[in-house]
Scaffold this active site. Structure first.
Site, PDB file in Angstrom:
ATOM      1  N   SER A  53      41.625  -3.519   8.753  1.00 57.54           N
ATOM      2  CA  SER A  53      41.590  -2.199   8.111  1.00 57.54           C
ATOM      3  C   SER A  53      41.158  -1.140   9.125  1.00 57.54           C
ATOM      4  CB  SER A  53      40.661  -2.202   6.897  1.00 57.54           C
ATOM      5  OG  SER A  53      39.422  -2.789   7.219  1.00 57.54           O
ATOM      6  N   GLU A 190      41.765 -10.962  -2.739  1.00 59.80           N
ATOM      7  CA  GLU A 190      41.890  -9.507  -2.866  1.00 59.80           C
ATOM      8  C   GLU A 190      42.787  -9.123  -4.038  1.00 59.80           C
ATOM      9  OE1 GLU A 190      42.723  -7.475   0.808  1.00 59.80           O
ATOM     10  OE2 GLU A 190      43.018  -5.546  -0.199  1.00 59.80           O
TER      11      GLU A 190
HETATM   12  O1  KIV Z   1      40.756  -5.715   6.834  1.00 58.83           O
HETATM   13  C1  KIV Z   1      39.963  -5.688   5.871  1.00 58.83           C
HETATM   14  O2  KIV Z   1      39.142  -4.770   5.743  1.00 58.83           O
HETATM   15  C2  KIV Z   1      40.032  -6.763   4.891  1.00 58.83           C
HETATM   16  C3  KIV Z   1      39.226  -6.615   3.645  1.00 58.83           C
HETATM   17  C4  KIV Z   1      39.820  -5.629   2.734  1.00 58.83           C
HETATM   18  C5  KIV Z   1      38.971  -7.912   2.984  1.00 58.83           C
HETATM   19  O3  KIV Z   1      40.727  -7.712   5.083  1.00 58.83           O
END
Ligand code: KIV
Length: 272
Positions: A53, A190
């Protein structure tokens, strides 16, 4: 008041399993840089996820697909330099593990060697089982990720709740069992129905960490920038904002600009 039942000097894969056995919920947050990681580690978080993310919140991409292994290594190494207690999980980015288990192992080894992180996370079930198995043979702990898997966004087409239909729920349950059997130490679920998430968590001995998966799992994860209210265009139902930093920071920046323009800053005590 602390709700922790046992004090852990360092969080390990073993302590996470103990937490599940003792019914202690696991708190996980993302972080991508030294300063934030230091604060969240000192606050007592159990796991920092250096999530892909970062592609969205740090680099401004629309999806998680563009972030590279080198960029993830930069973020993860910065986080690891800050932490004293929590376990660090690092996402393997898109294109570094799918369909090629040798490449997957090389990517995971680079993460472990070049960042000092403690484990890696991969998205998917049976379709990436070879990659997971090969990484595990090197003694690298693997966290799985099922349900909404943002690296497959172009396959899904939307970011809506996954596994609402029987067939997809069945595949998810089978994948969860498979990941446990392969040797994953934990699993992120998720954006799936809470009832299904509970069923999965109850059927596994490894911890299930939810995001948009209800309360009956073994822990929760949120993206730090979202829970601090730094982002305000992203409003899923599962997101609880603990601060409204977007507005607070905007206020601070405006005050600074005003102070500079009006020559209020710096004053006599703020100069040499
Ligand atoms: O990349 C991320 O932040 C994630 C979370 C949303 C679990 O995979």
């Amino acid at each position: 008041m602390s709700t922790a039942k046992k004090q852990y000097k360092r969080i390990t894969v073993k302590s996470l399993h103990e937490m599940k056995q003792n019914g202690e919920k696991i708190a996980m947050l993302t972080a991508y840089d030294y300063t934030m990681a230091k604060i969240v580690d000192h606050a007592g978080i159990d796991i920092i996820l250096v999530g892909d993310s970062a592609s969205n919140v740090m680099a401004g991409h629309e999806t998680t697909l563009p972030i590279t292994l080198d960029q993830m290594i930069y973020h993860a190494a910065s986080v690891v330099r800050a932490i004293e207690r929590c376990l660090v999980v690092v996402d393997l980015p898109f294109g570094t593990y799918q369909g090629n288990s040798r490449r997957a192992l090389e990517s995971a080894i680079r993460i472990m060697k070049e960042t000092g992180g403690h484990s890696v996370k991969l998205e998917g079930g049976s379709e990436i089982s070879e990659s997971i198995s090969r990484i595990l043979t090197a003694g690298i702990p693997v966290m799985g990720h099922l349900g909404l898997t943002p690296q497959s966004i172009y396959k899904f087409g939307t970011y809506t709740v996954r596994a609402k239909e029987e067939e997809e729920a069945k595949k998810l349950k089978e994948d969860a069992l498979l990941l446990q059997k392969l040797g994953c130490f934990a699993l992120v679920l998720e954006k799936v129905p809470a009832k299904l998430a509970k069923e999965v968590a109850d059927s596994l001995y490894i911890p299930v960490i939810g995001i948009g998966a209800g309360v009956d799992v073994d822990g929760q994860v949120l993206v730090m920038h979202d829970m601090l209210g730094m982002t305000h265009e992203f409003n899923p139902r599962f997101l609880r904002r603990y601060l409204n930093l977007y507005d607070e920071m905007t206020g601070a920046f405006k005050n600074y600009i005003l102070d500079v323009k009006s020559k209020d800053f710096p004053n006599e005590n703020e100069q040499y």
